[in-house]
Scaffold this motif. Structure first.
Motif, short mmCIF file in Angstrom:
data_model
loop_
_atom_site.label_atom_id
_atom_site.label_comp_id
_atom_site.label_asym_id
_atom_site.label_seq_id
_atom_site.Cartn_x
_atom_site.Cartn_y
_atom_site.Cartn_z
N VAL A 185 40.90 45.96 63.13
CA VAL A 185 41.53 47.07 62.43
C VAL A 185 41.98 46.59 61.06
O VAL A 185 42.84 45.71 60.95
N ILE A 186 41.35 47.14 60.03
CA ILE A 186 41.70 46.78 58.64
C ILE A 186 42.69 47.82 58.15
O ILE A 186 42.32 48.97 57.85
N THR A 187 43.96 47.48 58.14
CA THR A 187 45.01 48.44 57.80
C THR A 187 45.33 48.38 56.31
O THR A 187 46.47 48.17 55.90
N GLU A 188 44.30 48.55 55.52
CA GLU A 188 44.43 48.60 54.07
C GLU A 188 43.40 49.59 53.55
O GLU A 188 42.34 49.78 54.15
N GLY A 189 43.71 50.25 52.42
CA GLY A 189 42.67 51.02 51.76
C GLY A 189 41.52 50.10 51.42
O GLY A 189 41.72 49.05 50.80
N ALA A 190 40.30 50.44 51.85
CA ALA A 190 39.21 49.46 51.76
C ALA A 190 37.90 50.08 51.31
O ALA A 190 36.83 49.62 51.67
N SER A 191 37.94 51.16 50.52
CA SER A 191 36.71 51.81 50.08
C SER A 191 35.84 50.87 49.25
O SER A 191 34.61 50.89 49.35
N ALA A 192 36.45 50.06 48.40
CA ALA A 192 35.67 49.16 47.55
C ALA A 192 35.04 48.04 48.36
O ALA A 192 33.92 47.62 48.09
N LEU A 193 35.77 47.54 49.39
CA LEU A 193 35.27 46.41 50.16
C LEU A 193 34.27 46.82 51.23
O LEU A 193 33.30 46.11 51.49
N TYR A 194 34.49 47.99 51.88
CA TYR A 194 33.70 48.33 53.05
C TYR A 194 32.94 49.65 52.95
O TYR A 194 32.04 49.89 53.73
N GLY A 195 33.30 50.54 52.03
CA GLY A 195 32.55 51.77 51.86
C GLY A 195 33.45 53.00 51.79
O GLY A 195 34.64 52.95 52.06
N GLN A 196 32.83 54.11 51.41
CA GLN A 196 33.56 55.37 51.30
C GLN A 196 34.23 55.71 52.63
O GLN A 196 33.83 55.24 53.68
N ASP A 197 35.24 56.54 52.57
CA ASP A 197 36.03 57.02 53.71
C ASP A 197 37.16 56.08 54.08
O ASP A 197 38.06 56.48 54.82
N ALA A 198 37.15 54.84 53.60
CA ALA A 198 38.15 53.86 54.05
C ALA A 198 39.42 53.95 53.22
O ALA A 198 39.96 52.93 52.77
N ILE A 199 39.95 55.16 53.05
CA ILE A 199 41.18 55.34 52.28
C ILE A 199 42.37 54.76 53.03
O ILE A 199 43.22 54.07 52.47
N ALA A 200 42.46 55.05 54.33
CA ALA A 200 43.53 54.48 55.15
C ALA A 200 43.20 53.08 55.63
O ALA A 200 44.09 52.27 55.87
N GLY A 201 41.92 52.80 55.81
CA GLY A 201 41.48 51.51 56.31
C GLY A 201 40.15 51.65 57.02
O GLY A 201 39.42 52.64 56.83
N ALA A 202 39.81 50.68 57.82
CA ALA A 202 38.54 50.67 58.53
C ALA A 202 38.73 50.07 59.91
O ALA A 202 39.66 49.30 60.15
N VAL A 203 37.84 50.44 60.83
CA VAL A 203 37.82 49.90 62.18
C VAL A 203 36.41 49.37 62.44
O VAL A 203 35.44 50.12 62.37
#
Length: 824
Positions: free
Chosen positions: A192-210
């Motif tokens: 669980v990536i609990t950071e805004g991560a659109s630049a690192l992982y892709g669009q939609d990752a405003i809240a983070g990524a799983v």
């Protein structure tokens, strides 16, 4: 025949794969039976200390770390390579890990429910909404929309579902990916990536990524069975899952197969019917426990998966990851009494009243296939992914009162289909600069994606006149076939300015043929200022486009006394009501955090964050139909929507900001006589505010859904004890308050506060044999129910809403279970 932009996809795919094809053929023809390294390993000098990540706790499980044939080190770190299915361990970004064993310890069979129970940053409702919104469970990360979390499987984007959640509730107006369609037995761990991560992982990752990382075992497996039920005596569930791993060849290849079958019987927690059941003397003595709309729906889910990698020699390997799922579900709709005042029932067919159901038959499939190699000094990953979710809807135990003398009781309501076709190439390399104290890690890539969304028409009898009770089918206006092309490129750089001062820079460019070109970015330092203490910070921007479903979905929802129709945002009706051109969400976020391992086996992490979202998407308020508006009534008549009393559509509603923080700690205590104890705690709080809004689009209901439908804070503590053949797990969870509103319009749209709650979960396991374990447990041991909704509100919904339907810990009370597992 290739038309439109499809030729571009073929060009990208053929270029990516064709560049490597001659060497693949050569590698296959020259392979020997001698074991060889899957990827090239560049050894360091013996007098140089190995570079080791200083990020505490956040490590891949041993089964993944141990596979040298799947790693590449060009003077750098394994997890920064595109060969690794694990999320890149940027120590400047917070990443927490929940293992597959921890998921099983929760007693949940649904992956999402298990993840939410294990991680306080995630909340999910057992019943996120009524009608079709009850089919798919969704999650909120750090209090944001389900669409603001990017879902990855083995580091690659997973396709979204076809079900747009058009009924009011916590997931109102969202169309996320459904992770419950992955067998829980297939999962090695979840990141669980609990950071805004659109630049690192892709669009939609405003809240983070799983990121869901699947098992890569080369031998052995497990078989698991579980039976559960609720203290109230209903909701029996059966779950069986299994996985088996085997080696492919002698050079590190593997094939891991998994399957899961879950059958859930319904629960019912609704109140007694309030109103007139019959227009005669039977009304005085009739049984009023007739409503089934507040409860878990009856459902059956079958899902299978495969995860495979096969070395071909000379550093080349091919891989494949696939899932296939089939789910059937029946959701109870509004109860229709046999009283003369209910115009939606044919008493000749149902003389004692009618409980209609909406049905779904879903087939979901995804396959991710690619080639990995080491070439030109870089690690390369070229891949093609295709995902498709198809959902057919129906109404049963129903009728269409507009069709005279009709005896039809089941209807085909139409279908929705979403697909995602992706082709991409990624590269990575670690290299020495000569002036920096550690190697620089570079990762870059390009990707093309083709998204589609379709809706098909229901049979005529399902929508003609009033349509099928209690869920009319898709009218001709709903028929749509949308598509979108997306082109993306990214580059991430991770380096150390000093031996203790790390920096991560990321940038991404995404171009949408129907929207805009965006450039989210990120920058974050981490300083180990006083080993083992470290401080980190991040500044990030992000983007989330509206899905094709959100732009074009149609849904009709009859309620007691009124009907709300969700019309496509691009339809003439929505345009007449004021809909404009939809655009994506733009975000910026800031965070600061600390992490440390003060003593052995003791880990601490804490973060503070701020997330600002502009042009936040959501469903508008319900607009009451003015029958004196000739233009509107003519538009409704043209589309067979004359029965609608309220209308809604999807739009950009708000500019919001969220302040929050989280803290976690764990400590493992080893004793000689009492076994091993693992103590853990987690705290998460978030507070969302509306900075500005479009007043003509929103009302109190839409605001409360954004601000207070999920608890602002969650806390949990747990103890996991192991001693010989025995083990036990105890968890105490606290949920903060929420605001519940029973309906988006009418007398039921009154705010009601559900009080905070404490819940206890318990499990005890015993190993009968070294490979055979049995266990008993209970979730919500104390049988805690949410705060009762006042009768003044529930009576507006025929008495059904006894509890808040989107309570974050459900409304079914205590659940017990027994389980057994065999490892081999």
């Amino acid at each position: 025949m290739l038309i439109g932009s499809n030729w571009k996809l073929c060009l990208v795919a053929s270029a990516a794969l064709g560049a490597f094809m001659p060497d693949i053929v050569l590698a296959a023809s020259t392979a020997t039976s001698e074991p060889v390294k899957h990827h090239k390993i560049i050894q360091k000098s013996a007098n140089v200390a190995p570079v080791r990540s200083k990020v505490p706790v956040h490590r891949a499980p041993t089964s993944l770390q141990a596979e040298a044939t799947e790693s590449i080190r060009v003077g750098g770190r394994q997890t920064n390579s595109v060969f690794s299915p694990v999320t890149a361990r940027h120590s400047t970004t917070q990443v927490t890990v929940v293992t597959g064993a921890e998921l099983l310890k929760t007693g949940q069979t649904n992956v999402l429910s298990a993840l939410a129970q294990a991680n306080p940053a995630i909340t999910t409702s057992a019943l996120p909404g009524g009608g079709a919104s009850a089919f798919v469970q969704t999650m909120q990360l750090r209090g944001q929309s389900p669409d603001d979390t990017l879902i990855l499987v083995n580091g690659h984007r997973r396709h979204i579902g076809a079900n747009f959640n058009s009924n009011a509730g916590t997931n109102w107006g969202s169309e996320p990916s459904d992770i419950s369609l992955i067998p829980v037995s297939a999962i090695d761990h979840i990141e669980v990536i609990t950071e805004g991560a659109s630049a690192l992982y892709g669009q939609d990752a405003i809240a983070g990524a799983v990121n869901i990382v699947l098992k890569r075992d080369t031998h052995g497996g497990s078989i698991n069975f579980k039976n559960n039920g609720y203290y109230a005596g209903d909701g029996q569930g059966l779950d069986g899952s299994a996985n088996y791993g085997m080696a492919l060849g002698n050079n590190g290849g593997y094939l891991d197969l998994a399957a899961q079958v879950t059958h859930q019987l319904p629960t019912t927690r609704g109140g007694n019917f309030y109103g007139t059941l019959y227009s005669d003397s039977r009304n005085e003595t009739a049984n009023r426990d007739v409503q089934r709309g507040l409860g878990l729906p009856k459902s059956t889910l079958e899902t299978i998966s495969e995860n495979m990698s096969l070395p071909l020699g000379n550093g080349f390997s091919v891989y494949s990851t696939s899932t296939f799922s089939h789910r059937r579900a029946n959701v109870a709709e509004t109860y229709r009494s046999a009283a003369d005042t209910d115009t939606w029932i044919n008493t000749d067919l149902y003389p004692n009243g009618d409980q209609p159901y909406i049905t779904m038959d879903q087939y979901d499939f995804e396959t991710d296939n690619g080639i990995r190699t080491h070439k030109f000094g870089f690690a390369w990953d070229a891949y093609v992914t295709f995902g498709r979710d198809a959902q057919k809807y129906g109404t049963k135990d129903s009728e269409n009162v507009s069709l005279t003398d009709s005896t039809q009781t089941s209807f085909y309501d139409g279908s929705s289909i979403a697909t995602e076709l992706t082709s991409g190439i990624r590269g990575s390399r670690s290299f020495q600069t000569g002036f920096l104290p550690r190697p620089v890690d570079l990762k870059f890539g390009a990707e093309y994606r083709h998204d589609t969304f379709q809706m098909t028409e229901g049979e005529t009898a399902s929508w003609e006149g009033l349509g099928a009770t209690d869920h009319p089918g898709n009218v001709p206006m709903a028929v749509t076939n949308q598509n979108r092309d997306v082109y993306e490129g990214f580059a991430n750089l991770d380096f150390y300015v000093t031996k203790k001062w790390e920096w991560t820079l990321g940038g991404r460019v995404a171009s949408y043929n129907n929207l805009a070109t965006v450039e989210p970015g990120s920058v974050g330092p981490r300083d180990t200022f006083n080993n083992p203490w470290a401080i980190r910070a991040n500044i990030k921007t992000g983007y989330r486009p509206p899905t094709l479903g959100e732009m074009s979905y149609f849904y009709s929802a009859p309620y007691p006394g009124y009907t709300v129709d969700q019309v496509p945002a691009n339809s003439p009706i929505a345009k007449y009501l004021g809909a404009g051109s939809m655009k994506g969400e733009y975000s910026r976020s800031y965070s600061i955090g600390v992490d440390a391992t003060p003593v052995n086996d003791f880990h601490v992490t804490g973060n503070l964050y701020y997330i600002a979202i502009n042009s936040r998407l959501g469903s508008t308020k319900t607009y009451s139909v003015d029958t004196s508006d000739a233009v509107l009534m003519n538009l409704l008549a043209q589309n067979n929507l004359e029965s609608a009393t309220s209308l809604s559509y999807y739009a950009n509603l708000y500019n919001t900001q969220t302040f929050g923080g989280d803290f976690s700690a764990d400590y493992t205590l080893h004793t000689r006589r009492l076994g091993q104890f693992r103590f853990a705690m987690g705290i998460n709080f978030s507070d969302t505010e509306i900075r500005s809004s479009n007043a003509s689009f929103v009302n109190e209901y839409t605001k409360e859904i954004v601000l207070h439908a999920a608890p602002k804070n969650r806390e949990q503590i747990s103890v996991n004890w192991t001693y010989g053949k025995w083990s036990a797990f105890v968890q105490e969870m606290r949920y903060g308050s929420i605001i519940y509103m029973a309906s988006p319009t009418g007398a039921g749209s009154v705010p009601f506060m559900q009080n905070p709650a404490l819940l206890t979960n318990l499990e005890v396991d015993y190993k009968i044999l070294p490979r055979w374990t049995i266990g008993v447990g209970a979730n919500n041991v104390g049988n805690k129910y949410p705060t009762r909704v006042p009768s003044s509100i529930s009576h507006t919904q025929q008495g059904l809403t006894k509890y808040a339907s989107y309570s974050p810990y459900g409304f079914n009370g205590g659940m017990y279970y027994v389980k057994t597992s065999i490892n081999f």
